[in-house]
Structures are given as C-alpha cells and as structure tokens.
Design an enzyme around this catalytic site. Structure first.
Site, PDB file in Angstrom:
ATOM      1  N   ASP A 445       0.833  -1.204   0.000  1.00 59.26           N
ATOM      2  CA  ASP A 445       0.000   0.000   0.000  1.00 59.26           C
ATOM      3  C   ASP A 445       0.867   1.253   0.000  1.00 59.26           C
ATOM      4  OD1 ASP A 445      -2.313   1.498   0.104  1.00 59.26           O
ATOM      5  OD2 ASP A 445      -3.132   0.467   1.854  1.00 59.26           O
ATOM      6  N   ASP A 515     -11.014   1.611  -2.978  1.00 59.20           N
ATOM      7  CA  ASP A 515     -11.542   1.295  -1.642  1.00 59.20           C
ATOM      8  C   ASP A 515     -13.064   1.273  -1.657  1.00 59.20           C
ATOM      9  OD1 ASP A 515      -9.150   0.941  -0.380  1.00 59.20           O
ATOM     10  OD2 ASP A 515      -9.010   2.979   0.402  1.00 59.20           O
TER      11      ASP A 515
HETATM   12  C1  GLA Z   1      -5.800   1.741   2.422  1.00 63.61           C
HETATM   13  C2  GLA Z   1      -6.192   0.600   1.517  1.00 63.61           C
HETATM   14  C3  GLA Z   1      -7.197  -0.284   2.220  1.00 63.61           C
HETATM   15  C4  GLA Z   1      -6.608  -0.791   3.526  1.00 63.61           C
HETATM   16  C5  GLA Z   1      -6.151   0.366   4.379  1.00 63.61           C
HETATM   17  C6  GLA Z   1      -5.389  -0.110   5.603  1.00 63.61           C
HETATM   18  O1  GLA Z   1      -6.836   2.631   2.611  1.00 63.61           O
HETATM   19  O2  GLA Z   1      -6.689   1.073   0.305  1.00 63.61           O
HETATM   20  O3  GLA Z   1      -7.566  -1.362   1.403  1.00 63.61           O
HETATM   21  O4  GLA Z   1      -5.535  -1.652   3.235  1.00 63.61           O
HETATM   22  O5  GLA Z   1      -5.305   1.261   3.663  1.00 63.61           O
HETATM   23  O6  GLA Z   1      -4.958   0.911   6.397  1.00 63.61           O
END
Ligand code: GLA
Length: 704
Positions: A445, A515
């Site tokens: 990420d 997301d």
């Molecule tokens: C980001 C990602 C999510 C999750 C969060 C965790 O927002 O897009 O899928 O992994 O971080 O903190």
C-alpha cells in the site's frame, strides 16, 4: 517489421494492422509522417514530397525539444553549462535489430546524444517508445524536461477519452472534444494518482465497435504528464512522459538516463478492440511473465471485518469461515505490526505486534495453511508514523524541507526512497519478513501523496531528482523482491487505485482497484478501468459496503466477479444459509474465472450510458464465454426486457446459452441476442424503490 527506405530516408514501422512512418527531413531533423492503419504498399505512405513543408516553425518532430522554432509542447529541455538552452538535435545514424529501431541524434557542439528507441510488437499492434539521453561531454548537462515521446494524429474532429476521479471514485471515463489549445492530464502527487491515470485515447467519432482510436499509456508511477495540443492546420500533437513540473536532472559527464516506456496503439475497430489490444499486450508483455497467465486465487481480506484490531484468534475465526466457503488465499491487512492500534502509530516498525500475535505469525499461517489456503500480508513500506521507533531513530529519512513544516496525512510521512539507506532498509525488512514466514502474497500500500518534497542533504542542483529516484528505487525494490521471492504474488494498492499504470505492472501481478466496494458505484469504476487495463489485475471484493443487507449477496458477487474475486465482508455477520450463497457464488466464479481473467472482454451495456451494465467475456480460444449483467437498482420502474446482443462469435458456429438456448447460431446471438426479463428472478420486490437483478450467463460453442 521495420523498414528503412534509403532512397527516401524514411522508416516504416508496421505491426499487424498499423503503421508508423517517419523520416529524415532537411537539416537532419526527424519528422513524423504518418500513424494509423497499415497501408498496402510502401509508396502509399506519405513522404516528404507529399508533405507540406513549412520553414517558419517546427511541428511533427519525432521528438519535440526546446530549441529552434519548436512550438509543440516539449519532450526535452536542457540547459548547458554556459547557460545555453537551445537544443539542436541532428540525425547521425540508426540501427535496426529485429524489432528494435534506435535512432541516434546529436547536439554536436555540446556533445549531447539522444537515442530514440522504438520496439515494434507486431502481433500486439503496439509500438513502445522511449528515449535515452547521454552526456558525451566533459561538462554537466541539466535536463529540465525529459518526456518519452511526441506523436501526431490526424487534424480532424476528435474526442479525448481519459480516466479521472478521486479516492473511492477512481478510473471514471471522461470524454471531451479536442479543441484548439492545450489540454493537460497529469499527476504531481509523486505517485500515479487517482485524479487521473496515465492513459489517453483519442477517437474520431468511434463507438465500441467502429471507428479510429489512437491510444497511449506511460509506464511511470511517479509524476507524469500528457498534453494534447491542437493548432490550426497542424496535426494534433500528443506529448507524454514524466512530468517536468518541479523536475530537473543533472547528467554528469558520461552519464545517461532512460525515459519511461510509452506504449502506443491504434484501433480502427473502436474501443473494444483498443481495450483488447491493451489487455493482451499487458498480459503477454507488461506484467511479470512468470505469473501473468496463472489463475488468480480467490482471496479473503480481513480489513473491513477487523480493521486494525487483528489478533491471532479473530483472524483464525475468519480464516476457518473463509476456507469453508472456498477462499484460497487469506490476507491479513493493516494492524499486525509495531504499535499499530489505529492509523496514529506504528508505520515503519515492521516487527510483529506481540500483544496481538504472542507467538508471531507462525501459528496463524500454519493454521491458514492447514485449511488449504495460502497466507498473505499487507505492508506500507514507503511510509512512517512520527509515532514509531523508525522515525524516532531516523527523523532525517523522511521527505521534507528544512525550516518547513512536515505536514502529515493520515498521520504519516513519506520515507525518501530516493535515499539508498531507505531503499536498503525496505529491502532488508521485506526480505526478512518473506524469508521468515510462509507468505505467498503481499498487498503493498501507499497511502499519501507527496508534498514538501525536499531532499536536503543533496546538492541544491540535484535535489529535484527526488521525483525520479523515488520511483526508480521503488521499481528496483520490487524487482529485487520478485527475484528473491518468486513464489510471492504482489498487489499494488495506493489508497485504493491510485497506483495503477504500466510501470508498476511490470512488477505487480494485480492491483487494488478502489476502496469503494459498493457493487453499484463499482460498475462505473470497473467500466472505466476496463478501457485501459485487463480484468485479471482488477481486484474486486464482496463486502458489507452500505450495510450487510444493502444489496443481495448475488448482486455483490456478480459485480465483483468481473475481475479477480476477493471477499472483504465480515463473515461473522452471516448465517450459515447466507454463507452457503457465498460458497455457491465462489464455486460459480471458479468455474468461469479462466474466461474472465484470461479471455477477451466486450462491453455490452454501460451503467453511465445505458442505465444497466453488461460485459461479455470470451475465452482465448473463443469456444466458451460468460456474460454478466447487472441491473441498475435506481431504475426500479423498468419492467421490460433488455436485449443483449453478443459479440465476437463465429457467425456460422452453433452455441448453447445456459438458460436461454440449447442451440443457436453465432449469427443469431450477435443479431437477435437474448432477452433478459427484468420481471423474473428479482431478488427484491419490484415495488421496492431498489430493484436489483443480476445474472451470470454461460455459453459455449457446440459445433459448426
Ligand atoms: C488503504 C487501503 C485499504 C486498507 C487500508 C489499511 O486505505 O486502500 O484497502 O488496506 O489502507 O490501512
């Protein structure tokens, strides 16, 4: 196929259906002459005799530079040691090596060489371009702009199509008329960004199935820029590559730099063909080839169920339920490391949190493996919380200027990957993590954009190189990790889909699309995504978004089946009857996923344009397919039938369509189609304000 016509000083680059032609003009300038459909004879292509030469300004330059009378947005800007900023490139020589053409140009006085490189991928209908700059002099040369390519399109009415959005609304397809002036698409966020994607498509009144479309993508996950420039009487110029904003790069004597690759293509059969060209090219050329044809596993990710509160026990509970419904890969997301109880602390401290996992990750991994699943883990290696040991010990590792604020976003700062210490730290902790634990999957990420982008220990003249080295080192890290851990599958995530591009796709097997996992919002995101990127890399989860009962389970699955399927729902909230639906849907997906992940895609209906969404997938051998239909829940008053006509079938072959026809010709399916009765099989009452319906329809060829 690369030809050089010596009598005309012209190169002809031909792919299966397209041609790209350019030559040496007077004064040894290199000018583009043609790009588009492949013509029949060499003499069909325009040459300098047909070409309306103008002396008062330069246009159609194969590489537009700041120098002479060049008004096309520039690819290269230099400043020499004596303050001269006028770049004069002249053709010197070229070499052809199978499908690679290299053209050597030189600014003779300053000994500055530019190599234009073309890789002609004939059967893919793609030409890859990049440039290499070499300082052959004894002095430093400062680059102020270093884009990969300028290309020219017919000067006719056309539209620019591109992908834009924001967090949770990525890859929304936009279309606008190309009018005179300059249109800029770009990222200045340090990563690819959700605001725009490094992809353009320019169409001449094209539809899904008909019409000319020119397209290009940049393989770069840092700042990028595409400009589309229209000028009276001139061809439309598109310039693409790294963004020159806040950029400069010093080439020391004998140093060289290579630009990102841009992939260029042309379809005379509309957008479907464009996307199919790109999807196949990505799968067979761009993505890591050791895994690109492998089936992606159905994953479970616990983020939406447990957020930061991961523990050995709650993960085991979810793992058991996930295994029971047919999940193949269990992924623990954020929260397993350091003092990570919220997003306030812990990033950078990549050791296992002993309160949550007293005996390390091993007992959980062993348990997951004993259930027949692989184990995967979330990391965010480029970031640090100020509340972490890493930051306390290395406050100078973060991207920032002295005497300026270090502004946090999501309580985090960015580690300066351009620094060798940071790069080495990430390689080391990732290598330890992957060698000490049986981890088969990494979700990488990156949750904040850049600003305050200082690199203060560098010489002032080198500080802006941070933009280039950050991304280059990111690629180096992924390359090293892939090489050391070939059994690991890597997913690229950046607050959802803000790092999706051909640069990261050289290393990533899949991407987190957004997301936003609402199965309706997702239709627009996934549709836009499908224009430029293939469905195998597009990870889609079934979640409780909007509330567990906001959508029927089937509807959520059918939306998420359009890519690589994942589950993010809190399985503890579901009854055993409901989990049986999960199980059936996963088993259905396993049955059709080879076609979805590896086959051809045809967009039949668009949620934005047609109210409802439908995609048809056809296996690579074209013998079987599947059609997924999703009704727009907002259109509750539509009680009629929707006709779906198939695409890409063999007209005279006989097909069987499950639930519709035992026997029907391809021609009939393409002309008459099937009628979806929206009154049947509706999950909610037709009188409800939300009226859902969705279908997965399988079909196959049964004879000639
Ligand atoms: C980001 C990602 C999510 C999750 C969060 C965790 O927002 O897009 O899928 O992994 O971080 O903190």
């Amino acid at each position: 196929m690369i030809k050089f016509l010596e009598d005309k000083n012209i190169w002809i680059l031909e792919t299966a259906n397209t041609a790209y032609v350019f030559g040496i003009w007077k004064d040894d300038h290199i000018k583009n002459l043609y790009w588009g459909k492949k013509l029949i004879f060499d003499y069909d292509y325009p040459d300098f005799i047909d070409y309306p030469l103008r002396d008062f300004w330069l246009w159609d330059e194969e590489i537009s530079v700041r120098g002479e009378a060049n008004f096309v947005d520039h690819c290269i800007k230099v400043e020499y040691f004596d303050g001269v900023r006028d770049l004069n490139l002249k053709y010197k020589k070229h070499s052809i090596n199978e499908n690679i053409l290299e053209i050597f140009m030189l600014d003779e006085y300053y000994n500055f060489e530019i190599i234009l490189s073309y890789n002609v991928l004939e059967s893919f209908d793609i030409i890859e371009r990049k440039i290499i700059a070499k300082n052959l002099s004894d002095n430093k040369i400062k680059l102020e702009d270093f884009k990969s390519s300028s290309v020219y399109l017919p000067a006719k009415d056309c539209n620019l199509n591109y992908l834009t959005g924001m967090w949770a609304h990525e890859s929304r397809l936009q279309k606008e008329v190309v009018s005179e002036g300059k249109r800029v698409l770009e990222s200045r966020h340090g990563h690819t960004s959700a605001f725009a994607n490094p992809f353009f498509a320019i169409d001449y009144n094209a539809s899904e199935d008909y019409g000319d479309v020119y397209f290009g993508l940049i393989a770069w996950s840092g700042n990028w820029k595409i400009t589309v420039q229209k000028q009276m009487y001139e061809r439309i110029a598109v310039v693409l590559g790294m963004n020159e904003w806040d950029f400069s790069f010093i080439l020391d004597s004998n140093e060289f730099i290579e630009s990102p690759v841009v992939s260029l293509g042309f379809s005379e059969d509309g957008f479907t063909k464009m996307s199919q060209i790109l999807h196949r090219y990505q799968m067979d050329n761009v993505m890591p080839q050791d895994k690109s044809h492998e089936i992606r596993k159905v994953l479970y990710n616990s983020w939406e169920a447990t957020t930061f509160n991961v523990t050995e026990d709650n993960q085991k509970l979810l793992a058991k339920k996930a295994a029971d419904i047919g999940v193949e890969l269990f992924v623990v997301d954020d929260g397993w490391f350091g003092k990570r109880y919220s997003d306030n602390a812990g990033l950078g401290d990549w050791y296992i949190n002993k309160e949550k996992f007293p005996n390390g990750l091993k007992p959980l991994i062993d348990y997951v493996n004993s259930l027949g699943m692989d184990f995967g883990l979330w990391v965010e290696p480029e970031m640090v919380n100020p509340d972490s040991d890493l930051y306390r010990n290395n406050p100078d590792w973060v991207v920032s200027f002295p005497n300026r604020p270090r502004t946090e976003k999501r309580n985090q700062l960015i580690l300066n990957l351009a620094k060798t210490e940071v790069k080495d730290f990430i390689i080391k902790f990732m290598s330890d993590l992957l060698s000490e634990n049986n981890i088969k999957f990494i979700k990488w990420d990156m949750n904040r954009p850049f600003y305050e982008s200082g690199w203060s220990e560098k010489n002032i003249e080198n500080q802006r190189e941070i933009w280039y080295y950050y991304t280059k080192n990111l690629y180096d890290i992924w390359e090293i990790l892939r090489e050391k851990f070939p059994h690991v599958t890597f997913e690229s995530c950046s607050s959802g889909g803000a790092r999706v591009d051909h640069g990261i796709l050289k290393y990533a097997d899949q991407v987190w699309t957004s997301d936003n996992t609402d199965p309706f919002d997702r239709q627009v995101i996934q549709e836009g995504f499908s224009y430029a990127y293939n469905s195998k890399i597009m990870v889609c989860w079934v979640t409780d978004w909007g509330g567990k009962n906001a959508y029927p389970i089937e509807y959520r699955f059918h939306s998420a089946m359009m890519g690589t399927l994942g589950i993010g729902a809190d399985l503890n909230k579901y009854s055993s009857e409901e989990l049986n639906i999960f199980k059936d849907q996963i088993s259905l997906y396993k049955d059709i996923r080879n076609i979805i992940q590896n086959g051809y895609q045809y967009r039949l209906l668009s949620t934005k344009k047609d109210n409802h969404y439908a995609i048809q997938y056809l296996s690579r051998d074209k013998n079987e397919g599947v059609l997924i239909f999703l009704k727009n829940p907002e259109k509750a008053n539509v009680f009629g039938k929707i006709i779906l006509t198939f695409k890409g079938l063999e007209a005279s072959s006989i097909y069987c369509v499950e639930g519709y026809y035992e026997k029907i010709s391809g021609l009939a399916l393409m002309k008459k189609g099937i009628a979806i009765d929206l009154r049947k099989n509706i999950a909610f009452s037709v009188l409800s304000s939300k009226h859902f319906d969705s279908k997965v329809i399988k079909f196959k060829k049964i004879g000639k």
